[in-house]
Design a protein around this motif. Sequence first.
Motif, mmCIF file in Angstrom:
data_model
loop_
_atom_site.group_PDB
_atom_site.id
_atom_site.type_symbol
_atom_site.label_atom_id
_atom_site.label_comp_id
_atom_site.label_asym_id
_atom_site.label_seq_id
_atom_site.Cartn_x
_atom_site.Cartn_y
_atom_site.Cartn_z
ATOM 1 N N GLY A 161 0.895 -1.029 0.134
ATOM 2 C CA GLY A 161 0.028 0.263 0.293
ATOM 3 C C GLY A 161 0.498 1.403 -0.392
ATOM 4 N N ARG A 162 2.246 1.320 -0.568
ATOM 5 C CA ARG A 162 2.864 2.456 -0.738
ATOM 6 C C ARG A 162 4.008 2.456 -1.600
ATOM 7 N NH1 ARG A 162 6.902 1.728 4.623
ATOM 8 N NH2 ARG A 162 6.449 0.066 4.872
ATOM 9 N N SER A 163 4.721 3.813 -2.057
ATOM 10 C CA SER A 163 5.164 3.294 -3.092
ATOM 11 C C SER A 163 6.896 2.882 -2.267
ATOM 12 C CB SER A 163 6.094 3.805 -3.800
ATOM 13 O OG SER A 163 6.591 5.151 -3.030
ATOM 14 N N ILE A 164 7.794 2.018 -3.405
ATOM 15 C CA ILE A 164 8.814 1.634 -3.391
ATOM 16 C C ILE A 164 9.960 2.427 -3.447
ATOM 17 C CG2 ILE A 164 10.755 0.452 -4.413
ATOM 18 C CD1 ILE A 164 8.560 -1.706 -4.870
ATOM 19 N N SER A 165 10.074 3.891 -3.054
ATOM 20 C CA SER A 165 10.593 4.851 -2.843
ATOM 21 C C SER A 165 10.000 5.360 -1.271
ATOM 22 C CB SER A 165 9.987 6.048 -3.564
ATOM 23 O OG SER A 165 10.609 6.572 -4.916
ATOM 24 N N SER A 166 9.112 5.342 -1.129
ATOM 25 C CA SER A 166 8.925 5.410 0.156
ATOM 26 C C SER A 166 9.106 4.320 1.210
ATOM 27 C CB SER A 166 7.097 5.837 0.493
ATOM 28 O OG SER A 166 6.259 5.027 1.429
ATOM 29 N N ILE A 167 9.281 2.826 0.621
ATOM 30 C CA ILE A 167 9.973 2.255 1.819
ATOM 31 C C ILE A 167 11.140 2.479 1.839
ATOM 32 C CG2 ILE A 167 9.739 -0.893 1.736
ATOM 33 C CD1 ILE A 167 7.329 -0.619 0.159
ATOM 34 N N PHE A 168 11.796 2.415 1.051
ATOM 35 C CA PHE A 168 12.761 2.319 1.068
ATOM 36 C C PHE A 168 13.873 3.810 2.408
ATOM 37 C CE2 PHE A 168 16.698 0.747 -2.037
ATOM 38 C CZ PHE A 168 15.659 0.210 -2.978
ATOM 39 N N GLU A 169 12.943 4.743 1.941
ATOM 40 C CA GLU A 169 12.874 5.953 2.515
ATOM 41 C C GLU A 169 12.788 5.625 3.812
ATOM 42 O OE1 GLU A 169 10.875 9.854 2.388
ATOM 43 O OE2 GLU A 169 11.472 9.278 0.116
ATOM 44 N N LYS A 170 11.287 5.221 4.479
ATOM 45 C CA LYS A 170 11.214 5.219 5.393
ATOM 46 C C LYS A 170 11.924 4.164 6.176
ATOM 47 C CE LYS A 170 7.434 8.074 5.788
ATOM 48 N NZ LYS A 170 6.681 7.528 4.001
ATOM 49 N N GLU A 171 11.712 2.505 5.829
ATOM 50 C CA GLU A 171 13.015 1.351 6.271
ATOM 51 C C GLU A 171 13.665 1.316 5.862
ATOM 52 O OE1 GLU A 171 9.816 0.170 8.224
ATOM 53 O OE2 GLU A 171 8.253 1.267 7.260
ATOM 54 N N GLY A 172 14.407 1.431 4.939
ATOM 55 C CA GLY A 172 16.483 1.171 4.172
ATOM 56 C C GLY A 172 15.910 -0.061 3.006
ATOM 57 N N GLU A 173 16.910 -0.029 2.868
ATOM 58 C CA GLU A 173 16.728 -1.069 1.454
ATOM 59 C C GLU A 173 16.687 -2.698 2.429
ATOM 60 O OE1 GLU A 173 20.598 -0.638 -1.106
ATOM 61 O OE2 GLU A 173 19.592 -2.700 -1.940
ATOM 62 N N GLU A 174 17.195 -2.614 3.350
ATOM 63 C CA GLU A 174 17.811 -4.203 4.351
ATOM 64 C C GLU A 174 16.094 -4.519 3.422
ATOM 65 O OE1 GLU A 174 19.594 -5.396 7.454
ATOM 66 O OE2 GLU A 174 21.461 -3.598 6.549
ATOM 67 N N CYS A 183 20.211 -10.558 -7.196
ATOM 68 C CA CYS A 183 21.530 -10.210 -6.363
ATOM 69 C C CYS A 183 21.417 -10.799 -4.751
ATOM 70 C CB CYS A 183 21.715 -8.856 -6.938
ATOM 71 S SG CYS A 183 21.622 -8.311 -8.359
ATOM 72 N N PHE A 184 20.014 -10.914 -4.189
ATOM 73 C CA PHE A 184 20.414 -10.911 -3.276
ATOM 74 C C PHE A 184 19.276 -12.087 -2.294
ATOM 75 C CE2 PHE A 184 20.060 -6.336 -3.578
ATOM 76 C CZ PHE A 184 21.164 -5.825 -2.980
ATOM 77 N N PHE A 185 19.262 -12.598 -1.176
ATOM 78 C CA PHE A 185 19.394 -14.118 -0.237
ATOM 79 C C PHE A 185 20.321 -14.997 -1.738
ATOM 80 C CE2 PHE A 185 16.809 -10.519 1.231
ATOM 81 C CZ PHE A 185 16.821 -11.105 2.723
ATOM 82 N N ASN A 186 19.365 -16.283 -1.742
ATOM 83 C CA ASN A 186 19.454 -16.708 -3.194
ATOM 84 C C ASN A 186 18.132 -17.129 -3.916
ATOM 85 O OD1 ASN A 186 17.144 -17.784 -1.222
ATOM 86 N ND2 ASN A 186 17.689 -19.748 -1.533
ATOM 87 N N ASN A 187 17.626 -15.634 -4.201
ATOM 88 C CA ASN A 187 17.066 -15.830 -5.098
ATOM 89 C C ASN A 187 16.984 -16.181 -6.501
ATOM 90 O OD1 ASN A 187 15.284 -13.956 -2.968
ATOM 91 N ND2 ASN A 187 15.606 -11.817 -3.569
ATOM 92 N N MET A 188 18.161 -15.675 -7.283
ATOM 93 C CA MET A 188 18.363 -16.234 -8.433
ATOM 94 C C MET A 188 18.794 -18.270 -8.323
ATOM 95 S SD MET A 188 19.251 -14.988 -11.003
ATOM 96 C CE MET A 188 18.801 -15.946 -12.638
ATOM 97 N N GLU A 189 18.782 -18.268 -6.954
ATOM 98 C CA GLU A 189 18.652 -20.332 -7.325
ATOM 99 C C GLU A 189 17.419 -20.576 -7.169
ATOM 100 O OE1 GLU A 189 20.015 -23.182 -3.925
ATOM 101 O OE2 GLU A 189 21.202 -20.720 -4.380
ATOM 102 N N LEU A 190 16.257 -19.578 -6.347
ATOM 103 C CA LEU A 190 15.180 -20.293 -6.228
ATOM 104 C C LEU A 190 14.359 -19.314 -7.410
ATOM 105 C CD1 LEU A 190 13.870 -18.346 -3.042
ATOM 106 C CD2 LEU A 190 14.469 -20.342 -3.470
#
Length: 170
Positions: A41-54, A83-90
């Motif tokens: 319910g919010r934009s990717i930018s707002s998630i990055f801004e409020k919670e950070g990339e991790e 490029c994060f976790f085992n995402n490519m493998e999954l």
Amino acid sequence: MKKIFLIGFMGSGKSTLGKKIASHLHLEFIDMDDYIELKEGRSISSIFEKEGEEYFRVLEHEALKELLGKENVLVSAGGGTPCFFNNMELINASAQSVYLKVEPEMLLGRLKGATTQRPLLANLSVEELRLQISEKLAVRESFYLQSKIVHPSKGSPNKDLADLVAILSH
Ligand code: S3P
């Protein structure tokens, strides 16, 4: 039954091309960023801004697992998804993966006017953007290249569309 993941850097055309390929192959098209934005319910930018990339990467990993449960879909992954976790493998364990490989100068040309909605590129000058693209690509390419199909873009959306539809219809 088909499950295809389009992989590639920001600005490589995953969403635009993905939508068209999906329509040709009669698959449902899902853009991962849109899926996450709808769910949260919010934009990717707002998630990055409020919670950070991790935090975003955890959401992205969860979204990926959900999307891998679908059939007859073409998903355009986020530029960082492989490029994060085992995402490519999954992805490779249960889907067809296609890396849309676009030259850095072409990415720069496309991303120049499209940085505002991309938190990793926001407020960069053209020179900073050029550097960011080459630095990130250097790290990410080894993940992208794990895709089952590597498609070097011809730089013409129509040609890429025709090539990819032909490759993926088997
Ligand atoms: C990101 C790419 C974006 C989005 C987020 C992070 C990345 O997706 O997931 O801003 O790390 O490259 P697009 O590749 O669809 O722009």
